[in-house]
Write a protein that holds these residues in place. Sequence first.
Motif, PDB file in Angstrom:
ATOM      1  N   GLU A  64      50.301  50.262  30.968  1.00 33.43           N
ATOM      2  CA  GLU A  64      51.291  51.305  30.711  1.00 33.43           C
ATOM      3  C   GLU A  64      50.620  52.563  30.160  1.00 33.43           C
ATOM      4  O   GLU A  64      50.946  53.680  30.569  1.00 33.43           O
ATOM      5  CB  GLU A  64      52.346  50.806  29.729  1.00 33.43           C
ATOM      6  N   SER A 102      58.862  51.604  31.797  1.00 36.10           N
ATOM      7  CA  SER A 102      58.712  50.651  30.695  1.00 36.10           C
ATOM      8  C   SER A 102      58.027  51.327  29.510  1.00 36.10           C
ATOM      9  O   SER A 102      58.439  51.165  28.359  1.00 36.10           O
ATOM     10  CB  SER A 102      57.901  49.449  31.180  1.00 36.10           C
ATOM     11  N   LYS A 105      60.380  53.821  27.760  1.00 37.08           N
ATOM     12  CA  LYS A 105      61.394  53.097  26.981  1.00 37.08           C
ATOM     13  C   LYS A 105      60.809  52.622  25.650  1.00 37.08           C
ATOM     14  O   LYS A 105      61.415  52.779  24.590  1.00 37.08           O
ATOM     15  CB  LYS A 105      61.912  51.914  27.787  1.00 37.08           C
ATOM     16  N   LYS A 106      59.611  52.063  25.701  1.00 38.67           N
ATOM     17  CA  LYS A 106      58.970  51.577  24.478  1.00 38.67           C
ATOM     18  C   LYS A 106      58.650  52.731  23.524  1.00 38.67           C
ATOM     19  O   LYS A 106      58.795  52.599  22.303  1.00 38.67           O
ATOM     20  CB  LYS A 106      57.691  50.811  24.819  1.00 38.67           C
TER      21      LYS A 106
END
Length: 125
Positions: A64, A102, A105-106
């Motif tokens: 990520e 992802s 969002k984190k």
Amino acid sequence: GAAPAVGAGLHGGGGLVSGADAHNSPSVGDLVEGDDPPPDQALAFHQLRDTIDDAMGRALEHDERDILRLRLGLDDGASRSRREVGRISGRPVATVKALERSAIKKLRQQRQRFEGLDAGIALRE
């Protein structure tokens, strides 16, 4: 690299650079002014980058982080399309998109850290 010839062309010769090259040498004004931001802006930028790196390191998986760094140009200032990131990373565009979503969002869950930094920068101005 080599240091610029500061005295070149200032007194009509005798410098390290002569002839046509003397016209392309930096002037004293060029050397003094430079393109560097003021120290307070440079400090704020480095603090922001360090906070982003810290948040990414704490909240994100390695893949990520890599995707976001490429997408946003965090290392070189050159943002890239998902297709370009996919080509560089060897991943399909759909995977790049999923990893990016992802990661974002984190990071949104880490918002308090960024809000604290904003307040700290505002106090210094």
